[in-house]
Design a protein around this motif. Sequence first.
Motif, PDB file in Angstrom:
ATOM      1  N   PRO A   2       8.679   1.571   6.864  1.00  0.00           N
ATOM      2  CA  PRO A   2       9.161   0.225   7.191  1.00  0.00           C
ATOM      3  C   PRO A   2       9.734  -0.465   5.956  1.00  0.00           C
ATOM      4  CG  PRO A   2       6.935   0.599   8.038  1.00  0.00           C
ATOM      5  CD  PRO A   2       7.239   1.728   7.109  1.00  0.00           C
ATOM      6  N   PRO A   3      10.575  -1.482   6.138  1.00  0.00           N
ATOM      7  CA  PRO A   3      11.114  -2.218   4.984  1.00  0.00           C
ATOM      8  C   PRO A   3       9.995  -2.877   4.176  1.00  0.00           C
ATOM      9  CG  PRO A   3      12.314  -2.763   7.007  1.00  0.00           C
ATOM     10  CD  PRO A   3      11.106  -1.985   7.425  1.00  0.00           C
ATOM     11  N   ILE A   4      10.274  -3.129   2.919  1.00  0.00           N
ATOM     12  CA  ILE A   4       9.364  -3.864   2.037  1.00  0.00           C
ATOM     13  C   ILE A   4       9.777  -5.332   2.071  1.00  0.00           C
ATOM     14  CG2 ILE A   4       8.606  -4.162  -0.354  1.00  0.00           C
ATOM     15  CD1 ILE A   4       9.140  -1.155  -0.748  1.00  0.00           C
ATOM     16  N   LEU A   5       8.827  -6.205   2.338  1.00  0.00           N
ATOM     17  CA  LEU A   5       9.102  -7.640   2.428  1.00  0.00           C
ATOM     18  C   LEU A   5       9.006  -8.254   1.033  1.00  0.00           C
ATOM     19  CD1 LEU A   5       9.543 -10.228   4.129  1.00  0.00           C
ATOM     20  CD2 LEU A   5       7.047 -10.374   4.347  1.00  0.00           C
ATOM     21  N   VAL A   6      10.112  -8.848   0.564  1.00  0.00           N
ATOM     22  CA  VAL A   6      10.140  -9.460  -0.767  1.00  0.00           C
ATOM     23  C   VAL A   6      10.631 -10.895  -0.665  1.00  0.00           C
ATOM     24  CG1 VAL A   6      10.484  -7.267  -1.991  1.00  0.00           C
ATOM     25  CG2 VAL A   6      12.482  -8.571  -1.236  1.00  0.00           C
ATOM     26  N   ARG A  46       3.797   0.789   0.004  1.00  0.00           N
ATOM     27  CA  ARG A  46       5.065   1.429   0.374  1.00  0.00           C
ATOM     28  C   ARG A  46       5.982   1.537  -0.840  1.00  0.00           C
ATOM     29  NH1 ARG A  46       4.279  -2.246   4.480  1.00  0.00           N
ATOM     30  NH2 ARG A  46       6.154  -3.505   4.196  1.00  0.00           N
ATOM     31  N   LEU A  47       5.922   0.549  -1.712  1.00  0.00           N
ATOM     32  CA  LEU A  47       6.697   0.588  -2.956  1.00  0.00           C
ATOM     33  C   LEU A  47       6.272   1.779  -3.801  1.00  0.00           C
ATOM     34  CD1 LEU A  47       8.694  -0.993  -4.880  1.00  0.00           C
ATOM     35  CD2 LEU A  47       6.663  -2.086  -5.804  1.00  0.00           C
ATOM     36  N   GLN A  48       4.960   1.962  -3.960  1.00  0.00           N
ATOM     37  CA  GLN A  48       4.463   3.114  -4.712  1.00  0.00           C
ATOM     38  C   GLN A  48       4.892   4.423  -4.064  1.00  0.00           C
ATOM     39  OE1 GLN A  48       0.138   1.526  -5.367  1.00  0.00           O
ATOM     40  NE2 GLN A  48       0.426   3.339  -6.629  1.00  0.00           N
ATOM     41  N   ALA A  49       4.741   4.498  -2.740  1.00  0.00           N
ATOM     42  CA  ALA A  49       5.091   5.726  -2.034  1.00  0.00           C
ATOM     43  C   ALA A  49       6.560   6.087  -2.252  1.00  0.00           C
ATOM     44  CB  ALA A  49       4.797   5.567  -0.542  1.00  0.00           C
ATOM     45  N   SER A  50       7.432   5.081  -2.229  1.00  0.00           N
ATOM     46  CA  SER A  50       8.861   5.327  -2.438  1.00  0.00           C
ATOM     47  C   SER A  50       9.130   5.906  -3.816  1.00  0.00           C
ATOM     48  CB  SER A  50       9.646   4.020  -2.264  1.00  0.00           C
ATOM     49  OG  SER A  50       9.521   3.510  -0.971  1.00  0.00           O
ATOM     50  N   LEU A  51       8.443   5.360  -4.819  1.00  0.00           N
ATOM     51  CA  LEU A  51       8.650   5.840  -6.181  1.00  0.00           C
ATOM     52  C   LEU A  51       8.113   7.261  -6.347  1.00  0.00           C
ATOM     53  CD1 LEU A  51       7.756   2.595  -8.171  1.00  0.00           C
ATOM     54  CD2 LEU A  51      10.012   3.623  -7.898  1.00  0.00           C
ATOM     55  N   VAL A  59      12.318   8.239  -2.940  1.00  0.00           N
ATOM     56  CA  VAL A  59      13.048   7.843  -1.742  1.00  0.00           C
ATOM     57  C   VAL A  59      13.381   6.356  -1.857  1.00  0.00           C
ATOM     58  CG1 VAL A  59      12.906   7.518   0.762  1.00  0.00           C
ATOM     59  CG2 VAL A  59      11.948   9.586  -0.295  1.00  0.00           C
ATOM     60  N   ARG A  60      14.646   6.017  -1.660  1.00  0.00           N
ATOM     61  CA  ARG A  60      15.046   4.623  -1.757  1.00  0.00           C
ATOM     62  C   ARG A  60      14.522   3.851  -0.550  1.00  0.00           C
ATOM     63  NH1 ARG A  60      20.501   4.941  -2.296  1.00  0.00           N
ATOM     64  NH2 ARG A  60      20.367   4.810  -4.552  1.00  0.00           N
ATOM     65  N   PRO A  61      13.715   2.810  -0.768  1.00  0.00           N
ATOM     66  CA  PRO A  61      13.223   2.012   0.364  1.00  0.00           C
ATOM     67  C   PRO A  61      14.268   1.007   0.818  1.00  0.00           C
ATOM     68  CG  PRO A  61      12.370   1.117  -1.677  1.00  0.00           C
ATOM     69  CD  PRO A  61      13.192   2.327  -2.059  1.00  0.00           C
ATOM     70  N   THR A  62      14.035   0.417   1.972  1.00  0.00           N
ATOM     71  CA  THR A  62      14.831  -0.716   2.418  1.00  0.00           C
ATOM     72  C   THR A  62      14.006  -1.985   2.230  1.00  0.00           C
ATOM     73  OG1 THR A  62      14.064  -0.429   4.694  1.00  0.00           O
ATOM     74  CG2 THR A  62      16.126   0.639   4.083  1.00  0.00           C
ATOM     75  N   PHE A  63      14.696  -3.132   2.221  1.00  0.00           N
ATOM     76  CA  PHE A  63      14.025  -4.388   1.918  1.00  0.00           C
ATOM     77  C   PHE A  63      14.382  -5.457   2.947  1.00  0.00           C
ATOM     78  CE2 PHE A  63      14.478  -2.135  -2.060  1.00  0.00           C
ATOM     79  CZ  PHE A  63      13.236  -2.306  -2.665  1.00  0.00           C
ATOM     80  N   ALA A  64      13.421  -6.321   3.225  1.00  0.00           N
ATOM     81  CA  ALA A  64      13.636  -7.554   3.974  1.00  0.00           C
ATOM     82  C   ALA A  64      13.451  -8.688   2.978  1.00  0.00           C
ATOM     83  CB  ALA A  64      12.642  -7.675   5.128  1.00  0.00           C
ATOM     84  N   VAL A  65      14.543  -9.386   2.649  1.00  0.00           N
ATOM     85  CA  VAL A  65      14.555 -10.367   1.568  1.00  0.00           C
ATOM     86  C   VAL A  65      14.435 -11.776   2.134  1.00  0.00           C
ATOM     87  CG1 VAL A  65      15.814 -11.249  -0.425  1.00  0.00           C
ATOM     88  CG2 VAL A  65      15.996  -8.830   0.191  1.00  0.00           C
TER      89      VAL A  65
END
Length: 333
Positions: A202-206, A223-228, A232-238
């Motif tokens: 899922p997107p990361i909420l920032v 999820r941020l850690q998992a992406s790194l 894998v480039r995550p998606t974001f909800a800004v």
Amino acid sequence: MAINIHYQDDTGDYEREYGQWRGLLLSVSDAPRPTLRLRTAFDRRMRLDAGDLSLLWAEILDGYHGVTIYRNLPQHQNWLPSISSTEVQRINEFTPDQQLKLWFRYFVQVLRTADINCMSNGLWSLEYCDGTQIYHPHWCGSYRLRGWQRDGDDMQLLHAPTVYLDWNLNGNGQVLNLFAPQHKDSGRVKWWRKLSRNGQLPPILVWYIHGLNAYLVLDGHDRLQASLFEDVRPTFAVLSSFYEIAVQGDPRRESAILQQVNMVSERVAQGLHINPSVLNDMQKLLAQAFDRRPMRRFITRSSATLNPQTWDDEVATFMRQKAGADCIHLRGV
């Protein structure tokens, strides 16, 4: 107490592209005093509090070349309900485009009743970012969220208590975690790593903080850690707050555009070939020229209630406690 949030699809304003889903526009009312609050002091200093807990202190440098951020990095707290495997499975049954919209609506629902919340009454946007491009609130146009890949800086940034963000010419656009990272073998991180490999993250909420020119993670630390870890480039909800200003038309510009449109129309009527891209650009130009919708101006609301001496004392204590910790320097974009 639940916050009242009305939302609608955002397809862009006249400064942006048209016809493309970009996220949600939010109208917030009946919001109590935010529990996640940015407080400012004299001489470009600020502090971010979550209730009685200070999460970070920041100081903008003379000349506005960048900002130094001191992060407390407490142990992880669940401000928003943890995303369940049932919810992930339910949303992943839809098409990718539908999944994205469902996750954004999911975030709106959980923000309504979050224990720690940054939202106050007014207008907000929840914008989609694929990890490479985002409409940057400071500028008119598309600017990069800081390049996203697994490298030494990104991994070190998860643990670094002190960070210097170099704004350079175009800002920094860095994503910053607010909590200390979990162990790489923790159950939650391992689960998200598996979903990340399967393209189901899922997107990361920032939350975009304009005074920092950076994005703070509200939900998605694991999820941020998992992406790194998985590269894998995550998606974001800004999440950003904004206000609107009236737009005045320019009769001379409108007349000139209409003249150009009429010339193109005559060529089409004569059977002359017109490049499709020219017609597409003309349509956008017409929409922008005659758009009377208000223009958005993005802001981060704060309270000027922080005593400068208090800020100095707290940062001095922080530096004594973190003695020997290096400051990570991140170049601007």
